[in-house]
Design an enzyme around this catalytic site. Structure first.
Site, PDB file in Angstrom:
ATOM      1  N   LEU A  68      -1.946   6.422 -11.319  1.00 41.67           N
ATOM      2  CA  LEU A  68      -2.397   7.821 -11.326  1.00 41.67           C
ATOM      3  C   LEU A  68      -1.267   8.839 -11.376  1.00 41.67           C
ATOM      4  O   LEU A  68      -1.470  10.014 -11.127  1.00 41.67           O
ATOM      5  CB  LEU A  68      -3.281   8.104 -10.099  1.00 41.67           C
ATOM      6  N   PRO A  82       2.350   4.522  -2.270  1.00 40.59           N
ATOM      7  CA  PRO A  82       1.478   4.562  -1.097  1.00 40.59           C
ATOM      8  C   PRO A  82       0.074   5.110  -1.367  1.00 40.59           C
ATOM      9  O   PRO A  82      -0.815   4.906  -0.558  1.00 40.59           O
ATOM     10  CB  PRO A  82       2.240   5.476  -0.131  1.00 40.59           C
ATOM     11  N   CYS A  83      -0.129   5.771  -2.475  1.00 41.44           N
ATOM     12  CA  CYS A  83      -1.437   6.376  -2.738  1.00 41.44           C
ATOM     13  C   CYS A  83      -2.553   5.327  -2.853  1.00 41.44           C
ATOM     14  O   CYS A  83      -3.602   5.464  -2.246  1.00 41.44           O
ATOM     15  CB  CYS A  83      -1.375   7.219  -4.004  1.00 41.44           C
ATOM     16  N   HIS A  84      -2.298   4.304  -3.645  1.00 44.74           N
ATOM     17  CA  HIS A  84      -3.318   3.278  -3.842  1.00 44.74           C
ATOM     18  C   HIS A  84      -2.779   1.857  -3.701  1.00 44.74           C
ATOM     19  O   HIS A  84      -3.456   0.898  -4.011  1.00 44.74           O
ATOM     20  CB  HIS A  84      -3.998   3.450  -5.209  1.00 44.74           C
ATOM     21  N   GLY A  85      -1.518   1.732  -3.283  1.00 42.84           N
ATOM     22  CA  GLY A  85      -0.968   0.420  -2.966  1.00 42.84           C
ATOM     23  C   GLY A  85      -0.369  -0.358  -4.118  1.00 42.84           C
ATOM     24  O   GLY A  85      -0.157  -1.560  -3.995  1.00 42.84           O
TER      25      GLY A  85
END
Length: 180
Positions: free
Chosen positions: A121, A143-146
Protein backbone atom coordinates in the site's frame (compact mmCIF):
# COMPACT_ATOMS: atom_id res chain seq x y z
CA UNK A 1 -1.38 38.24 -84.43
CA UNK A 2 -1.71 35.29 -82.07
CA UNK A 3 -4.94 33.96 -80.79
CA UNK A 4 -5.75 34.35 -77.09
CA UNK A 5 -5.88 31.17 -75.02
CA UNK A 6 -9.28 29.85 -74.13
CA UNK A 7 -10.44 31.14 -70.74
CA UNK A 8 -10.85 27.64 -69.28
CA UNK A 9 -7.17 26.65 -69.65
CA UNK A 10 -5.90 29.84 -67.92
CA UNK A 11 -8.31 29.50 -64.99
CA UNK A 12 -7.39 25.86 -64.49
CA UNK A 13 -3.65 26.56 -64.31
CA UNK A 14 -4.18 29.50 -61.98
CA UNK A 15 -6.48 27.42 -59.73
CA UNK A 16 -3.93 24.58 -59.53
CA UNK A 17 -1.21 27.06 -58.63
CA UNK A 18 -3.30 28.70 -55.88
CA UNK A 19 -4.37 25.33 -54.45
CA UNK A 20 -0.81 24.01 -54.33
CA UNK A 21 0.54 27.25 -52.82
CA UNK A 22 -2.20 27.36 -50.17
CA UNK A 23 -1.63 23.71 -49.19
CA UNK A 24 2.14 24.27 -48.96
CA UNK A 25 1.76 27.36 -46.78
CA UNK A 26 -0.76 25.53 -44.58
CA UNK A 27 1.66 22.61 -44.08
CA UNK A 28 4.49 25.00 -43.22
CA UNK A 29 2.28 26.83 -40.72
CA UNK A 30 1.22 23.54 -39.12
CA UNK A 31 4.87 22.46 -38.77
CA UNK A 32 5.82 25.85 -37.30
CA UNK A 33 3.05 25.51 -34.70
CA UNK A 34 3.85 21.84 -33.90
CA UNK A 35 7.53 22.37 -33.04
CA UNK A 36 6.95 24.55 -29.93
CA UNK A 37 3.95 22.44 -28.91
CA UNK A 38 6.01 19.25 -28.93
CA UNK A 39 8.90 21.04 -27.22
CA UNK A 40 6.61 22.13 -24.39
CA UNK A 41 5.90 18.46 -23.61
CA UNK A 42 9.55 17.81 -22.61
CA UNK A 43 10.39 18.03 -18.91
CA UNK A 44 11.74 21.34 -17.65
CA UNK A 45 15.48 21.69 -17.03
CA UNK A 46 15.00 21.81 -13.24
CA UNK A 47 13.00 18.59 -13.39
CA UNK A 48 15.67 16.85 -15.43
CA UNK A 49 18.31 18.02 -12.97
CA UNK A 50 16.63 16.20 -10.08
CA UNK A 51 16.13 13.16 -12.30
CA UNK A 52 19.61 11.95 -11.37
CA UNK A 53 21.25 11.87 -7.96
CA UNK A 54 24.89 11.01 -7.26
CA UNK A 55 25.45 9.17 -3.97
CA UNK A 56 28.79 8.91 -2.17
CA UNK A 57 29.03 5.33 -0.89
CA UNK A 58 32.29 5.84 1.01
CA UNK A 59 30.33 7.18 4.00
CA UNK A 60 28.41 3.91 4.48
CA UNK A 61 30.20 1.36 6.68
CA UNK A 62 29.78 -2.36 6.08
CA UNK A 63 26.43 -3.31 7.62
CA UNK A 64 25.26 0.32 7.43
CA UNK A 65 22.53 1.91 5.38
CA UNK A 66 21.64 5.26 3.87
CA UNK A 67 18.34 6.68 2.71
CA UNK A 68 18.35 9.24 -0.10
CA UNK A 69 15.48 10.91 -1.92
CA UNK A 70 15.24 10.37 -5.66
CA UNK A 71 12.27 11.75 -7.63
CA UNK A 72 10.39 12.29 -4.38
CA UNK A 73 10.79 8.67 -3.25
CA UNK A 74 13.05 7.19 -0.58
CA UNK A 75 15.82 4.96 -1.88
CA UNK A 76 17.38 2.50 0.55
CA UNK A 77 21.08 1.83 0.01
CA UNK A 78 22.56 -0.92 2.17
CA UNK A 79 26.21 -1.93 2.39
CA UNK A 80 25.58 -5.60 3.02
CA UNK A 81 27.72 -7.81 5.21
CA UNK A 82 29.05 -11.16 4.05
CA UNK A 83 26.34 -12.82 6.18
CA UNK A 84 23.57 -10.78 4.51
CA UNK A 85 24.92 -11.64 1.06
CA UNK A 86 25.17 -15.34 1.94
CA UNK A 87 21.64 -15.31 3.38
CA UNK A 88 20.25 -13.61 0.26
CA UNK A 89 21.97 -16.10 -2.05
CA UNK A 90 20.79 -19.04 0.04
CA UNK A 91 17.22 -17.76 -0.31
CA UNK A 92 17.47 -17.84 -4.13
CA UNK A 93 16.25 -21.44 -4.03
CA UNK A 94 13.20 -20.63 -1.88
CA UNK A 95 9.83 -20.37 -3.61
CA UNK A 96 8.94 -16.66 -3.71
CA UNK A 97 5.82 -14.88 -4.94
CA UNK A 98 7.97 -12.55 -7.08
CA UNK A 99 10.80 -14.89 -8.05
CA UNK A 100 14.12 -13.09 -8.53
CA UNK A 101 17.63 -14.14 -7.67
CA UNK A 102 19.83 -11.90 -5.56
CA UNK A 103 22.28 -11.49 -8.45
CA UNK A 104 19.45 -10.17 -10.67
CA UNK A 105 18.71 -7.45 -8.08
CA UNK A 106 22.23 -6.13 -7.45
CA UNK A 107 25.09 -4.93 -9.63
CA UNK A 108 27.68 -5.60 -6.94
CA UNK A 109 26.89 -8.10 -4.17
CA UNK A 110 27.89 -5.79 -1.32
CA UNK A 111 25.54 -2.98 -2.41
CA UNK A 112 21.76 -3.28 -2.42
CA UNK A 113 19.81 -0.33 -3.86
CA UNK A 114 15.98 -0.44 -3.67
CA UNK A 115 13.10 2.02 -3.60
CA UNK A 116 11.94 2.09 0.02
CA UNK A 117 8.20 1.91 -0.60
CA UNK A 118 6.20 -1.17 0.39
CA UNK A 119 4.64 -2.74 -2.67
CA UNK A 120 1.39 -3.44 -0.81
CA UNK A 121 0.00 0.00 0.00
CA UNK A 122 2.95 2.35 -0.40
CA UNK A 123 4.12 2.61 3.22
CA UNK A 124 7.78 3.12 4.16
CA UNK A 125 9.13 -0.12 5.68
CA UNK A 126 11.23 -0.13 8.84
CA UNK A 127 14.68 -1.64 9.09
CA UNK A 128 16.83 1.03 7.49
CA UNK A 129 17.99 2.53 10.81
CA UNK A 130 19.79 0.69 13.58
CA UNK A 131 17.37 -0.64 16.19
CA UNK A 132 14.33 -0.75 13.89
CA UNK A 133 12.60 -4.11 13.42
CA UNK A 134 13.72 -5.96 10.29
CA UNK A 135 11.36 -8.93 10.44
CA UNK A 136 12.17 -12.63 10.26
CA UNK A 137 14.32 -12.35 7.15
CA UNK A 138 16.69 -9.56 8.22
CA UNK A 139 15.62 -7.05 5.57
CA UNK A 140 12.72 -4.66 6.09
CA UNK A 141 9.41 -4.84 7.93
CA UNK A 142 6.31 -2.85 7.06
CA UNK A 143 4.33 -2.37 10.29
CA UNK A 144 1.08 -1.34 8.59
CA UNK A 145 0.10 -4.79 7.38
CA UNK A 146 3.09 -6.96 8.29
CA UNK A 147 4.89 -7.32 4.96
CA UNK A 148 8.44 -8.58 5.36
CA UNK A 149 11.35 -8.35 2.94
CA UNK A 150 14.65 -10.23 3.00
CA UNK A 151 18.22 -8.90 2.71
CA UNK A 152 17.75 -8.66 -1.06
CA UNK A 153 14.49 -6.66 -0.79
CA UNK A 154 12.32 -9.60 -1.89
CA UNK A 155 8.78 -9.95 -0.51
CA UNK A 156 8.78 -12.96 1.81
CA UNK A 157 5.78 -12.66 4.10
CA UNK A 158 2.61 -10.61 4.39
CA UNK A 159 0.41 -9.03 1.72
CA UNK A 160 3.16 -7.36 -0.39
CA UNK A 161 2.57 -8.69 -3.94
CA UNK A 162 6.10 -8.09 -5.26
CA UNK A 163 9.66 -7.27 -4.30
CA UNK A 164 10.88 -3.78 -3.47
CA UNK A 165 11.60 -2.07 -6.78
CA UNK A 166 15.19 -1.57 -7.92
CA UNK A 167 15.67 1.92 -9.39
CA UNK A 168 17.86 2.50 -12.43
CA UNK A 169 21.40 3.16 -11.23
CA UNK A 170 25.00 2.61 -12.21
CA UNK A 171 28.40 2.89 -10.58
CA UNK A 172 30.40 5.96 -11.58
CA UNK A 173 33.41 4.57 -9.70
CA UNK A 174 34.02 2.31 -6.71
CA UNK A 175 32.63 4.87 -4.27
CA UNK A 176 29.81 6.61 -6.16
CA UNK A 177 26.54 5.59 -7.78
CA UNK A 178 24.19 7.62 -9.96
CA UNK A 179 20.46 7.07 -9.52
CA UNK A 180 18.40 7.72 -12.62
Amino acid sequence: MSEPLPPSSCACNRRDFLTTTTAGLGAAGLAAAAVPLIGSMNPAADTQAVGTVDVDLSKIAVGGALTVTWRGRPVFIRHRTEEEIARARADDAVSLRDQQTDSARVQRPEWLVVIGICTHLGCIPLGQKAGEPRGEFGGWFCPCHGSQYDTSGRARKGPAPRNLDVPPYHFLDDGTIRLG
